[in-house]
Scaffold this active site. Structure first.
Site, mmCIF file in Angstrom:
data_model
loop_
_atom_site.group_PDB
_atom_site.id
_atom_site.type_symbol
_atom_site.label_atom_id
_atom_site.label_comp_id
_atom_site.label_asym_id
_atom_site.label_seq_id
_atom_site.Cartn_x
_atom_site.Cartn_y
_atom_site.Cartn_z
ATOM 1 N N GLY A 10 0.875 -1.125 0.067
ATOM 2 C CA GLY A 10 -0.085 0.155 -0.145
ATOM 3 C C GLY A 10 0.878 1.195 0.191
ATOM 4 C CG MET A 13 -3.074 9.985 1.643
ATOM 5 S SD MET A 13 -2.158 10.901 0.278
ATOM 6 C CE MET A 13 -1.762 12.308 1.534
ATOM 7 C CB ILE A 14 -0.552 5.542 5.781
ATOM 8 C CG1 ILE A 14 -1.653 5.966 6.603
ATOM 9 C CG2 ILE A 14 0.668 4.693 6.932
ATOM 10 C CD1 ILE A 14 -2.341 5.343 7.533
ATOM 11 N N GLY A 15 1.440 4.989 3.279
ATOM 12 C CA GLY A 15 2.345 4.262 2.921
ATOM 13 C C GLY A 15 3.572 5.256 2.213
ATOM 14 N NE ARG A 83 -12.405 6.220 9.907
ATOM 15 C CZ ARG A 83 -13.045 6.627 11.629
ATOM 16 N NH1 ARG A 83 -14.115 6.553 11.754
ATOM 17 N NH2 ARG A 83 -11.873 7.166 12.050
ATOM 18 C CB ILE A 119 -1.530 0.363 9.218
ATOM 19 C CG1 ILE A 119 -0.165 0.339 9.912
ATOM 20 C CG2 ILE A 119 -2.065 1.808 9.673
ATOM 21 C CD1 ILE A 119 0.735 1.462 9.313
ATOM 22 C CB THR A 120 -5.512 -2.189 6.433
ATOM 23 O OG1 THR A 120 -4.565 -2.193 5.521
ATOM 24 C CG2 THR A 120 -6.984 -2.078 5.828
ATOM 25 C CG ASN A 121 -8.929 1.421 10.665
ATOM 26 O OD1 ASN A 121 -8.451 1.070 11.713
ATOM 27 N ND2 ASN A 121 -8.818 2.846 10.627
ATOM 28 C CG HIS A 176 -7.616 1.836 15.949
ATOM 29 N ND1 HIS A 176 -7.137 2.918 16.729
ATOM 30 C CD2 HIS A 176 -7.920 2.215 14.755
ATOM 31 C CE1 HIS A 176 -7.103 3.919 15.822
ATOM 32 N NE2 HIS A 176 -7.458 3.457 14.591
HETATM 33 O O1 TXD Z 1 -4.360 3.393 13.643
HETATM 34 C C1 TXD Z 1 -4.437 2.901 12.673
HETATM 35 N N1 TXD Z 1 -4.566 1.476 12.394
HETATM 36 C C2 TXD Z 1 -4.914 3.767 11.531
HETATM 37 C C3 TXD Z 1 -5.471 2.877 10.253
HETATM 38 C C4 TXD Z 1 -5.033 4.975 11.478
HETATM 39 C C5 TXD Z 1 -5.094 5.810 10.183
HETATM 40 C C6 TXD Z 1 -5.651 4.994 9.099
HETATM 41 N N2 TXD Z 1 -5.981 3.734 9.069
HETATM 42 C C7 TXD Z 1 -6.164 2.962 7.813
HETATM 43 O O2 TXD Z 1 -5.170 2.734 7.226
HETATM 44 C C8 TXD Z 1 -7.144 3.629 6.919
HETATM 45 O O3 TXD Z 1 -8.417 3.233 7.431
HETATM 46 C C9 TXD Z 1 -6.733 2.676 5.821
HETATM 47 O O4 TXD Z 1 -7.604 1.407 5.819
HETATM 48 C C10 TXD Z 1 -5.290 2.314 5.989
HETATM 49 C C11 TXD Z 1 -4.516 3.271 4.888
HETATM 50 O O5 TXD Z 1 -4.760 4.582 4.751
HETATM 51 P P1 TXD Z 1 -4.335 5.542 3.745
HETATM 52 O O6 TXD Z 1 -4.703 6.932 4.335
HETATM 53 O O7 TXD Z 1 -2.708 5.169 3.705
HETATM 54 O O8 TXD Z 1 -5.257 5.014 2.548
HETATM 55 P P2 TXD Z 1 -4.894 5.349 0.990
HETATM 56 O O9 TXD Z 1 -3.971 6.520 0.917
HETATM 57 O O10 TXD Z 1 -6.266 5.204 0.539
HETATM 58 O O11 TXD Z 1 -3.955 4.258 0.507
HETATM 59 C C12 TXD Z 1 -4.397 2.932 0.490
HETATM 60 C C13 TXD Z 1 -3.460 2.342 -0.727
HETATM 61 C C14 TXD Z 1 -4.062 3.056 -2.063
HETATM 62 O O12 TXD Z 1 -2.613 3.391 -2.593
HETATM 63 C C15 TXD Z 1 -4.455 1.791 -2.808
HETATM 64 O O13 TXD Z 1 -4.275 1.790 -4.294
HETATM 65 C C16 TXD Z 1 -3.782 0.485 -1.973
HETATM 66 O O14 TXD Z 1 -3.856 0.803 -0.917
HETATM 67 N N3 TXD Z 1 -4.551 -0.778 -2.405
HETATM 68 C C17 TXD Z 1 -3.831 -1.656 -2.480
HETATM 69 N N4 TXD Z 1 -2.409 -2.267 -2.381
HETATM 70 C C18 TXD Z 1 -2.020 -3.292 -2.629
HETATM 71 N N5 TXD Z 1 -3.015 -4.418 -2.942
HETATM 72 C C19 TXD Z 1 -4.441 -4.165 -2.785
HETATM 73 N N6 TXD Z 1 -5.066 -5.143 -2.999
HETATM 74 C C20 TXD Z 1 -4.890 -3.033 -2.612
HETATM 75 N N7 TXD Z 1 -5.987 -2.453 -2.643
HETATM 76 C C21 TXD Z 1 -5.862 -1.002 -2.240
#
Ligand code: TXD
Length: 319
Positions: A10, A13-15, A83, A119-121, A176
């Site tokens: 991933g 934004m976090i990645g 989210r 980290i994914t929710n 969480h």
């Molecule tokens: O405390 C905590 N655990 C959290 C969790 C705090 C904040 C955010 N939290 C969760 O982290 C949030 O609810 C999301 O489920 C994740 C990732 O947040 P982020 O802000 O980084 O989300 P993005 O920017 O949408 O990035 C997700 C990426 C995006 O680039 C997609 O193309 C990719 O995930 N994605 C994938 N990558 C690989 N493989 C698959 N199948 C896939 N599907 C989507």
């Protein structure tokens, strides 16, 4: 000695923030994996181009091929959907469960010896599913939430007391979500517990209650401000602390989502508890004594996690 390898599954934004921090701290070479073409490559190249200025030698590579994560020491998983305003963490369940399946299989095949930080929710259910899908030992699969939740609690407390954030320790247990359990009794300023600080006139019970409430809703507060996504700086910093702790065998005691096997009277579920994090991953689960009120809050948090797990099993009976 060869460099360590950090795989980021991933590159959103976090990645992207994880990649920047991991490279700046020279934790190792970084692979950004994402299904979105160009994003991981673009972010990797952009960060690499800052390396001559900041003076680090980590290599960064973007990829859509799981082969590129081969032999990773740490995999940090943010893949999925974030989210949006009005969307609860639980709404994410269906989409992200499928993502965990593919990510779990990718890690199992290419990086079975890694420490996996999810980290994914919705976090507690996703890390539980990811452990099952990947088949990795439970001590090597942990979830990041508690460090973030307690960092928010610490920050709010430091503001209230006008002291350094470093002087404040805070303790958050449970899942969480809005049912998380910030433990006031175990949170301190330089070792002085919050109830004593109330007695000392530093603050009031009402103010602490408001801070606890703000901590519980900390994720939502950022979502409401950003409007187009959720928090990423503090979540990334939290996961990087976990990765660093593992790679350096620091054995920090930190709140993480870990698989319980009898502790707190619970089995086969992931929930936020204090753990010792070191070279063996989750080396020990710390079982703190809870009073009646704390136990009741913890139980309702666990019930919320169980509900999500049941929903996952309905969606994917292979779990
Ligand atoms: O405390 C905590 N655990 C959290 C969790 C705090 C904040 C955010 N939290 C969760 O982290 C949030 O609810 C999301 O489920 C994740 C990732 O947040 P982020 O802000 O980084 O989300 P993005 O920017 O949408 O990035 C997700 C990426 C995006 O680039 C997609 O193309 C990719 O995930 N994605 C994938 N990558 C690989 N493989 C698959 N199948 C896939 N599907 C989507």
């Amino acid at each position: 000695m060869a460099r360590k390898k950090i795989a980021l599954i991933g590159a959103g934004m976090i990645g992207g923030t994880l990649a920047h921090l991991a490279a700046q701290k020279e934790l190792g070479d970084v692979v950004l994996f994402d299904i979105a073409e160009g994003i991981p490559e673009g972010k990797g190249l952009d960060i690499a181009e800052s390396s001559p200025i900041d003076g680090y030698d980590s290599h960064l590579k973007g990829s859509q091929d799981y082969k590129d994560i081969a032999g990773a020491d740490v995999c940090i998983v943010t893949a999925g959907v974030a989210r949006k305003p009005g969307m609860s963490r639980d709404d994410l369940l269906g989409i992200n469960l499928k993502v965990m399946k593919s990510v779990g299989e990718g890690i199992k095949t290419h990086a079975p010896n890694a420490l996996v930080i999810c980290i994914t929710n919705p976090l507690d259910a996703m890390v539980w599913a990811l452990q099952k899908f990947s088949g990795l030992p439970a001590n090597k699969v942990v979830g990041m939430a508690g460090i973030l939740d307690s960092a928010r609690f610490r920050y709010f407390l430091a503001e209230e007391f006008n002291v350094s954030v470093e002087s404040v320790t805070a303790f958050v247990l449970g899942g969480h979500g809005d049912t998380m359990v910030p433990l006031v009794r175990y949170s301190t300023v330089a070792g002085i517990p919050l109830p004593d600080l109330i007695e000392m006139g530093w603050t009031t019970q009402a103010k602490i209650d408001a801070i606890v409430d703000r901590t519980r809703k900390g994720g939502g507060e950022i979502v409401a401000l950003l409007k187009t996504g959720s928090a990423y700086y503090a979540p990334a910093a939290s996961a990087i602390q976990m990765a660093e702790c593992y790679l350096k065998d620091k054995k920090l005691v930190v709140p993480c989502a870990a698989q319980l096997s009898g502790q707190y009277g619970l089995n086969d579920l992931y929930v936020g508890v204090p753990i010792v994090l070191g070279a063996d991953g989750c080396e020990r689960i710390v079982e703190v004594k809870l009073n009646k009120d704390e136990k009741a809050m913890f139980d309702s948090s666990v019930a919320a996690v169980h509900e999500l797990m049941d929903a996952c099993v309905k969606l994917d009976p292979s779990l």
